[in-house]
Design a protein around this motif. Sequence first.
Motif, short mmCIF file in Angstrom:
data_model
loop_
_atom_site.label_atom_id
_atom_site.label_comp_id
_atom_site.label_asym_id
_atom_site.label_seq_id
_atom_site.Cartn_x
_atom_site.Cartn_y
_atom_site.Cartn_z
N PHE A 3 -0.80 7.47 -9.42
CA PHE A 3 -1.62 6.49 -8.72
C PHE A 3 -2.66 7.24 -7.90
O PHE A 3 -2.38 8.25 -7.27
N TYR A 60 -0.98 -7.27 -8.14
CA TYR A 60 -1.24 -6.56 -9.39
C TYR A 60 0.06 -6.25 -10.13
O TYR A 60 0.07 -6.16 -11.35
N TRP A 92 -7.32 3.32 -10.73
CA TRP A 92 -6.15 3.33 -9.86
C TRP A 92 -5.02 4.16 -10.44
O TRP A 92 -4.16 4.64 -9.70
N ARG A 102 -1.33 -4.91 -3.80
CA ARG A 102 -0.62 -4.18 -4.85
C ARG A 102 0.44 -5.06 -5.50
O ARG A 102 0.66 -5.01 -6.70
N PHE A 123 -5.87 -1.47 -13.74
CA PHE A 123 -5.19 -0.24 -13.34
C PHE A 123 -5.95 0.99 -13.84
O PHE A 123 -6.18 1.94 -13.08
N TRP A 167 -5.75 3.21 -5.03
CA TRP A 167 -4.65 2.25 -5.17
C TRP A 167 -3.86 2.17 -3.87
O TRP A 167 -3.52 1.09 -3.39
#
Length: 109
Positions: free
Chosen positions: A11, A26, A87, A23, A82, A15
Amino acid sequence: MKYGIIIRYQFAPAWLQLSREERGKYEDVFQKEIVGPYSDRLTVRHFDAEAFTADYSDFLLIETDDLKAYYYFVEGLRDSDFIARGWVRIHDITIGVPDGYKEYENDNT
């Protein structure tokens, strides 16, 4: 034939700058939109690793007997925020067959 696949990834700081609430949203997207279409053919488990290695922060352990479903899962992941937003950077991917030698011996003896 069943396959075991490990996707190691890192990550990015961007992120980690998101709130835990963002978060979490997601995570829901990941489960519903990326894993969801293949959940009948893939088992996907997430593991945190940052306390144990500096090479990557997390990894997925995937089990499947459908490599097409796995491939499409990865394509969906690559198309997701992502990857697109930077991220997550995939570190490496490893695939194997559990006790493959036994299946080979059964088929060839």
